[in-house]
Motif scaffolding. Structure first.
Motif, PDB file in Angstrom:
ATOM      1  N   GLY A 119       9.833   7.617 -51.006  1.00  0.00           N
ATOM      2  CA  GLY A 119       9.511   6.885 -52.227  1.00  0.00           C
ATOM      3  C   GLY A 119       8.172   7.330 -52.798  1.00  0.00           C
ATOM      4  N   ALA A 120       7.193   7.502 -51.925  1.00  0.00           N
ATOM      5  CA  ALA A 120       5.864   7.905 -52.389  1.00  0.00           C
ATOM      6  C   ALA A 120       5.892   9.310 -52.983  1.00  0.00           C
ATOM      7  CB  ALA A 120       4.864   7.828 -51.237  1.00  0.00           C
ATOM      8  N   ARG A 121       6.647  10.204 -52.339  1.00  0.00           N
ATOM      9  CA  ARG A 121       6.749  11.573 -52.884  1.00  0.00           C
ATOM     10  C   ARG A 121       7.362  11.541 -54.275  1.00  0.00           C
ATOM     11  NH1 ARG A 121       8.702  16.576 -49.551  1.00  0.00           N
ATOM     12  NH2 ARG A 121       7.317  17.479 -51.090  1.00  0.00           N
ATOM     13  N   LEU A 122       8.379  10.679 -54.458  1.00  0.00           N
ATOM     14  CA  LEU A 122       9.044  10.613 -55.761  1.00  0.00           C
ATOM     15  C   LEU A 122       8.123  10.044 -56.833  1.00  0.00           C
ATOM     16  CD1 LEU A 122      12.617   9.482 -54.719  1.00  0.00           C
ATOM     17  CD2 LEU A 122      11.869  11.729 -55.485  1.00  0.00           C
ATOM     18  N   MET A 123       7.034   9.383 -56.424  1.00  0.00           N
ATOM     19  CA  MET A 123       6.039   8.909 -57.391  1.00  0.00           C
ATOM     20  C   MET A 123       4.951   9.965 -57.596  1.00  0.00           C
ATOM     21  SD  MET A 123       7.138   6.024 -58.235  1.00  0.00           S
ATOM     22  CE  MET A 123       8.780   6.643 -57.927  1.00  0.00           C
ATOM     23  N   GLY A 124       5.063  11.082 -56.887  1.00  0.00           N
ATOM     24  CA  GLY A 124       4.076  12.142 -57.047  1.00  0.00           C
ATOM     25  C   GLY A 124       2.921  12.059 -56.065  1.00  0.00           C
ATOM     26  N   VAL A 125       3.052  11.217 -55.020  1.00  0.00           N
ATOM     27  CA  VAL A 125       2.018  11.165 -53.990  1.00  0.00           C
ATOM     28  C   VAL A 125       2.382  12.198 -52.927  1.00  0.00           C
ATOM     29  CG1 VAL A 125       0.781   9.726 -52.353  1.00  0.00           C
ATOM     30  CG2 VAL A 125       1.786   8.694 -54.384  1.00  0.00           C
ATOM     31  N   SER A 126       1.639  13.288 -52.864  1.00  0.00           N
ATOM     32  CA  SER A 126       2.006  14.323 -51.910  1.00  0.00           C
ATOM     33  C   SER A 126       1.556  13.921 -50.513  1.00  0.00           C
ATOM     34  CB  SER A 126       1.383  15.649 -52.336  1.00  0.00           C
ATOM     35  OG  SER A 126       0.487  16.108 -51.373  1.00  0.00           O
ATOM     36  N   PRO A 127       2.407  14.165 -49.502  1.00  0.00           N
ATOM     37  CA  PRO A 127       2.037  13.783 -48.134  1.00  0.00           C
ATOM     38  C   PRO A 127       0.759  14.499 -47.671  1.00  0.00           C
ATOM     39  CG  PRO A 127       4.324  14.518 -48.246  1.00  0.00           C
ATOM     40  CD  PRO A 127       3.734  14.754 -49.583  1.00  0.00           C
ATOM     41  N   ASN A 128       0.556  15.736 -48.135  1.00  0.00           N
ATOM     42  CA  ASN A 128      -0.654  16.458 -47.746  1.00  0.00           C
ATOM     43  C   ASN A 128      -1.894  15.774 -48.296  1.00  0.00           C
ATOM     44  OD1 ASN A 128       0.965  18.312 -46.575  1.00  0.00           O
ATOM     45  ND2 ASN A 128       0.803  19.819 -48.218  1.00  0.00           N
ATOM     46  N   PHE A 129      -1.778  15.353 -49.552  1.00  0.00           N
ATOM     47  CA  PHE A 129      -2.904  14.667 -50.177  1.00  0.00           C
ATOM     48  C   PHE A 129      -3.190  13.357 -49.436  1.00  0.00           C
ATOM     49  CE2 PHE A 129      -4.056  11.250 -53.092  1.00  0.00           C
ATOM     50  CZ  PHE A 129      -5.299  11.692 -53.496  1.00  0.00           C
ATOM     51  N   ALA A 130      -2.119  12.597 -49.163  1.00  0.00           N
ATOM     52  CA  ALA A 130      -2.289  11.322 -48.463  1.00  0.00           C
ATOM     53  C   ALA A 130      -2.890  11.561 -47.083  1.00  0.00           C
ATOM     54  CB  ALA A 130      -0.957  10.596 -48.354  1.00  0.00           C
ATOM     55  N   GLY A 131      -2.421  12.624 -46.407  1.00  0.00           N
ATOM     56  CA  GLY A 131      -2.917  12.935 -45.063  1.00  0.00           C
ATOM     57  C   GLY A 131      -4.398  13.264 -45.075  1.00  0.00           C
ATOM     58  N   SER A 132      -4.827  14.125 -46.009  1.00  0.00           N
ATOM     59  CA  SER A 132      -6.248  14.479 -45.956  1.00  0.00           C
ATOM     60  C   SER A 132      -7.123  13.312 -46.400  1.00  0.00           C
ATOM     61  CB  SER A 132      -6.568  15.762 -46.734  1.00  0.00           C
ATOM     62  OG  SER A 132      -5.734  15.923 -47.817  1.00  0.00           O
ATOM     63  N   LEU A 133      -6.641  12.512 -47.345  1.00  0.00           N
ATOM     64  CA  LEU A 133      -7.434  11.334 -47.736  1.00  0.00           C
ATOM     65  C   LEU A 133      -7.564  10.372 -46.555  1.00  0.00           C
ATOM     66  CD1 LEU A 133      -8.922   9.721 -49.843  1.00  0.00           C
ATOM     67  CD2 LEU A 133      -6.763   8.823 -50.667  1.00  0.00           C
ATOM     68  N   THR A 134      -6.447  10.183 -45.820  1.00  0.00           N
ATOM     69  CA  THR A 134      -6.465   9.309 -44.655  1.00  0.00           C
ATOM     70  C   THR A 134      -7.447   9.793 -43.597  1.00  0.00           C
ATOM     71  OG1 THR A 134      -4.188   8.725 -45.031  1.00  0.00           O
ATOM     72  CG2 THR A 134      -5.026   8.374 -42.828  1.00  0.00           C
ATOM     73  N   PHE A 135      -7.390  11.096 -43.330  1.00  0.00           N
ATOM     74  CA  PHE A 135      -8.296  11.625 -42.304  1.00  0.00           C
ATOM     75  C   PHE A 135      -9.745  11.572 -42.758  1.00  0.00           C
ATOM     76  CE2 PHE A 135      -6.453  13.289 -38.413  1.00  0.00           C
ATOM     77  CZ  PHE A 135      -5.134  13.002 -38.637  1.00  0.00           C
TER      78      PHE A 135
END
Lengths: 345, 242
Positions: A234-250
């Motif tokens: 769902g997040a990818r379909l909104m344009g939230v890339s998992p890589n972006f989310a991962g680096s922001l999280t870290f």
């Protein structure tokens, strides 16, 4: 045991618990968004203390070398990835983010080291340097296999933990460090003796937790991280890339760990390999929250701090044993009460 | 005549060794509603997944004249391709309003005023969502969830909106409502690629239709012609050919 001793132990327990709480929140956050069980979190804590200690001695902290090395590796990986997908246009921007920014932070810390700057400036430099390690580590170790299973990611985490241990010995040396307290002021409330240092630690933790709460509740980026944790597709379909989310999280998680390192420095002597035990205590807290609930994880971490401090009084030889034994009833209770449910749409 | 908004040619998608979609060709002109109908397992959802970049595929997909093959899902979203998947993929533990806010994530650089305006538009189209704005998405009824999924997609101001089985699992009255909204969306200029098993409703609302059977395009034509085609009528509309 009289009241004053109990009060002292409670104060100690809550102070340590507040630090473990930050760590527990970082662990829950990382697991929820990226499904990584972040074993090397303790190394980030240790690096935080060691960086601040080196800065106070006017020495160049090992973090500088570590940042340069990781930035070079991450930069090379980015260039290769861009060439492979044919997006050579993106190379300058990638290099700026993955190499330029960490190198700038490393250079600033390097320049700051001999200046014996005031403590707040040194703390800021420490936080910046250690936080920058987080996304670099995600880029190097986790992003290439972000789609792997939880078990594979755990194995990677253990490998990263050992790699960082070795690198920690290499860059920081084997000596232990302790930073002076931020304040030695203390006052008494009735029979109870209160350290301003403890209050500072607890207040910092509470402020950070509040900031996190606002970030996840209000900011669009915070919501994007929550969305990724809830439903990756769902997040990818909104344009939230998992890589972006991962680096922001870290980035967020390593900032929390850097804070832990700065706060724990005046409490105990930290060696390059002290982080693991600290992170395990954060884990016990996070497990009490089922690696999912932030408030329960924080409360669990406070409980760990209290149990640790009281058991060090009654049975100090067994204090670690008692803390880690706590996980068994918790796991039992969790496995009996948690119903496994399919993710509904 | 301008180039079509979406041009799919020779598209094949395989799960391992099993090919689910074979050499499919499809075009969608700007501002039109194009429907793909067909039975369960025909490869409709797979085809949408490939256009969106969720599944690896062979063949060519051109969007506004630009090849999409090298773009990630997120880059396609940023260019205005938005998919409302069959499973909706809502953020169940987040409020309706947060779900909608995330729909505009790809437009985050346009500023708050732009997304606020779109939010007002979406609430205008789905008053029910405004009433439920503080409620968690997971507590909504089936029809409300579909509305939220549609509203969330519209928050991204899509140029190409792909709807996968929007009527699936919904009561007939709500299906009617959803299709009425899809028909109204035509006025906003958005191009819609509508995948449906409910062929009758889909052909009524669409301009052009494709019939997909076991991974191949069996026939295609203007929606009105397809609805009159005796073979299509017999198979998908339940009308016996005279």
């Amino acid at each position: 045991m009289d009241l004053s001793i109990a009060a002292l132990l409670t104060q100690d327990g809550i102070t340590n618990g507040a630090i473990y709480a930050l760590l527990a929140l970082a662990l829950v956050l990382v697991f929820a968004v990226t499904r990584v069980i972040w074993v090397p979190s303790g190394e980030f804590v240790a690096f935080g203390t060691l960086t601040l200690a080196a800065l106070q001695l006017g020495k160049t902290p090992g973090t500088v070398g570590l940042l340069v090395a990781m930035a070079v590796v991450a930069g090379a990986m980015e260039v290769i990835a861009c060439v492979r997908t044919g997006e050579t246009r993106r190379i300058p921007r990638s290099l700026l983010v993955w190499v330029g920014l960490p190198l700038a932070i490393a250079a600033a810390v390097y320049a700051l080291a001999p200046l014996s700057a005031p403590l707040p400036v040194q703390v800021l430099a420490t936080l910046a340097a250690v936080t920058a390690l987080g996304p670099l580590m995600y880029r190097i170790a986790y992003q290439p296999l972000a789609e792997a299973s939880v078990l594979v990611l755990l194995i990677v985490s253990v490998a990263v933990h050992f790699a960082l241990l070795g690198l920690g010995l290499w860059f920081f040396g084997a000596e232990g460090s302790r930073t002076p307290p931020f304040s030695s002021f203390s006052f008494s409330v009735g029979a109870v003796h209160v350290n301003l240092q403890s209050l500072l630690v607890v207040a910092t933790s509470v402020l950070l937790i509040l900031a996190l709460y606002l970030f996840f509740g209000r900011a669009l980026y915070g919501k994007a991280l929550r969305a990724t944790a809830l439903n990756r597709v769902g997040a990818r379909l909104m344009g939230v890339s998992p890589n972006f989310a991962g680096s922001l999280t870290f980035t967020l998680a390593s900032l929390l760990c850097a804070f832990c390192g700065v706060l724990i420095g005046p409490i105990t002597t930290i060696y390059y390999d002290s982080g693991f035990l600290i992170s395990l205590k954060g884990f016990v807290g996070a497990i009490i929250g089922g690696l999912a609930s932030y408030p329960l994880a924080a409360a669990g971490a406070i409980l760990v701090g209290l149990i640790e401090s009281f058991s060090s009084f009654w049975a100090s030889a067994f204090k670690e044993v008692i803390v880690f034994t706590l996980i068994i009833p918790v796991l039992l209770w969790r496995s009996l009460t948690t119903t496994h449910h399919e993710e509904d749409e | 005549m301008t180039a079509p908004l979406l041009e799919v040619a020779d598209l094949s998608v395989a799960y391992g060794k099993v090919e689910a979609v074979h050499h499919v060709a499809l075009t969608a002109d700007a501002g039109r509603i194009v429907t793909v109908i067909g039975p369960n397992g025909a490869g409709k959802t797979t085809m949408l997944g490939a256009i969106m970049g969720l599944l690896p595929a062979r063949g060519s997909v051109r969007y506004m004249g630009e090849p999409l093959e090298r773009l990630t899902v997120e880059q396609r979203v940023a260019r205005g391709l938005v998919l409302v998947p069959e499973r909706r993929e809502l953020f169940a533990a987040m409020s309706v309003e947060d779900n909608l806010a995330l729909g505009a994530f790809a437009r985050r650089r346009e500023g708050e005023r732009a997304t606020k305006a779109t939010l007002a538009e979406v609430y205008g189209r789905f008053p029910r969502l405004e009433q439920r704005r503080g409620q968690l998405a997971g507590t909504l009824s089936g029809g409300e969830r579909q509305m939220l999924a549609l509203g969330r997609a519209l928050m991204g101001r899509p140029k190409l909106l792909m709807l996968d089985e929007p009527s699936l699992g919904l009561a007939p009255l709500i299906v009617k409502e959803i299709f009425a909204i899809v028909a109204q969306l035509r006025a906003t200029g958005v191009t819609i690629l509508l995948v449906e098993q409910n062929a009758r409703a889909a052909l009524q609302v669409a301009d052009y239709g494709y019939v997909l059977e076991t991974g191949d395009v069996a026939t295609h034509g203007p929606a009105a012609d397809l609805a009159r085609d005796p073979k299509v009528a017999a198979t998908y509309l339940g009308i016996k050919a005279a």
